[in-house]
Design a protein around this motif. Sequence first.
Motif, short mmCIF file in Angstrom:
data_model
loop_
_atom_site.label_atom_id
_atom_site.label_comp_id
_atom_site.label_asym_id
_atom_site.label_seq_id
_atom_site.Cartn_x
_atom_site.Cartn_y
_atom_site.Cartn_z
N SER A 171 -41.69 -14.17 -37.64
CA SER A 171 -41.27 -14.09 -36.24
C SER A 171 -40.81 -15.44 -35.73
N VAL A 172 -41.52 -16.50 -36.12
CA VAL A 172 -41.13 -17.86 -35.70
C VAL A 172 -39.75 -18.21 -36.25
N GLU A 175 -36.98 -16.26 -34.39
CA GLU A 175 -36.68 -16.87 -33.08
C GLU A 175 -35.80 -18.11 -33.22
N LYS A 176 -36.02 -18.86 -34.30
CA LYS A 176 -35.32 -20.12 -34.49
C LYS A 176 -33.93 -19.93 -35.11
N TYR A 178 -32.05 -16.83 -35.67
CA TYR A 178 -31.39 -15.53 -35.59
C TYR A 178 -29.87 -15.65 -35.62
N ILE A 200 -38.52 -9.34 -30.89
CA ILE A 200 -37.86 -10.31 -31.79
C ILE A 200 -36.97 -9.57 -32.79
N LYS A 203 -33.82 -8.44 -31.08
CA LYS A 203 -32.95 -9.59 -30.84
C LYS A 203 -32.16 -9.94 -32.11
N LEU A 204 -32.83 -9.89 -33.25
CA LEU A 204 -32.17 -10.16 -34.53
C LEU A 204 -31.16 -9.06 -34.84
N VAL A 237 -32.63 -7.41 -25.01
CA VAL A 237 -32.70 -8.73 -25.62
C VAL A 237 -32.39 -9.80 -24.59
N SER A 238 -32.99 -10.98 -24.77
CA SER A 238 -32.93 -12.02 -23.74
C SER A 238 -31.65 -12.82 -23.78
#
Length: 420
Positions: A171-172, A175-176, A178, A200, A203-204, A237-238
Amino acid sequence: MIWILRNISVHLWITTLFTIPLTFYIMPGLTRFFPGISPLTTGLVAITGLVVVIGFLMDMTAKKAVMNLIKEGQAWERSGILNKAEKNYIKALRIYDTFLLWPFSAKKIAQKISGAVAKFKLNTSVKNQNFKLGTMVYLKMNPEDEDIARLWLSHLRQSTVVTSFEQEVLSVLAEKHYANKLLAGLMIDIFLGLERKDFIAKKLYQHVLQDPVFKKRYSERIEDAIGKTDKTLQQEVSFLLPEKKPGKKIEIGKKIGSIMERGVSSLKNAGAFIGSVVSFLILSVGRATAYIKKHEKTQFYLKAGFLSIVSIWLGFFIISTMSHMFKSKTVEKQKVKIQIQVPRPFTIQVAAYLNEKHAVRYIDILKKKGIDAIVKKVDGGGKTWFVVRVSEFADKKSATAYGQKLKQQRIIDDFFVNNK
């Protein structure tokens, strides 16, 4: 907290071993130097200071030992002798896990040792579980390292079982990275294989679908996993900005106010909990003190136990000091004999090749520069290596100094001292 409790016993034992005898040794001088202060206060301050100093020195010594083991392990790794490199890394992990307690030094060393272990683990076939854990710790602390992330994701994609910690590291990285096409291609297979549907993952998925090649390959699998990927996914997604609507500032203000109220409430609850814990500890100490005052036998046993412990440590300190004083000459003679018995000189190793021709060619280059070098055949890691070694020396210090000189002159790239 568990990590601290696991290591604090070793620190406590070593600091107690040195602190109590040293306190009794320096107390007379301190009481004379500070005549107006109570001896009890002076003793407590002396014990606290010694604990801090001894702990700091212990950490500095452990830090230096760990760094030396890492450098030596990397040298063995470059030479292809993996079993010795693995032993060095294991020793470094044990020293770190046993002696490093101070937060700042522990965190800094953790990054270096976990980075070295991660590179060793992912570039070799070593199956040490501690190395696997060290790799994940390094990636969680340094997700920006794309090379290590790529190797780790390649190994993870071939795994049949993914642990909760691996999910957390994954997950980390998502986030970094994607937006990184190479890493996203590795992560998308893992996320779909795990059937992840969290924020997450979505988002990916959304970012992957923006690439035509990925969209053609993964659109059906993503749709099977989370449904149709149209406006609904875009709103979740953000990184996709929502449309501006009237009254948005008021809603944001309400959200900020709600968050602040929750924060204040959490602080109040935390303060109440801490207050209750402190009150319980104070009441427990008071009850224990009252119980001891009422029971003379308990007082006697406590005093006898305290005096016994102090006597044992003081006796140990005196015996150790006297033994060192009377046997120092004998120890020095033994050290000299051990040094005389070393049968072979030291040399510095500057390169290692699987092809003997390459080693001979490098020796010719060194000889043109006036450097005396030889080739030695060494077996390690299931392979036969031809290592290039320069000169011979009577001690390790001379060999290290000569290697540093060649390195400063840019004649060699790196080296390590070897007792052949």
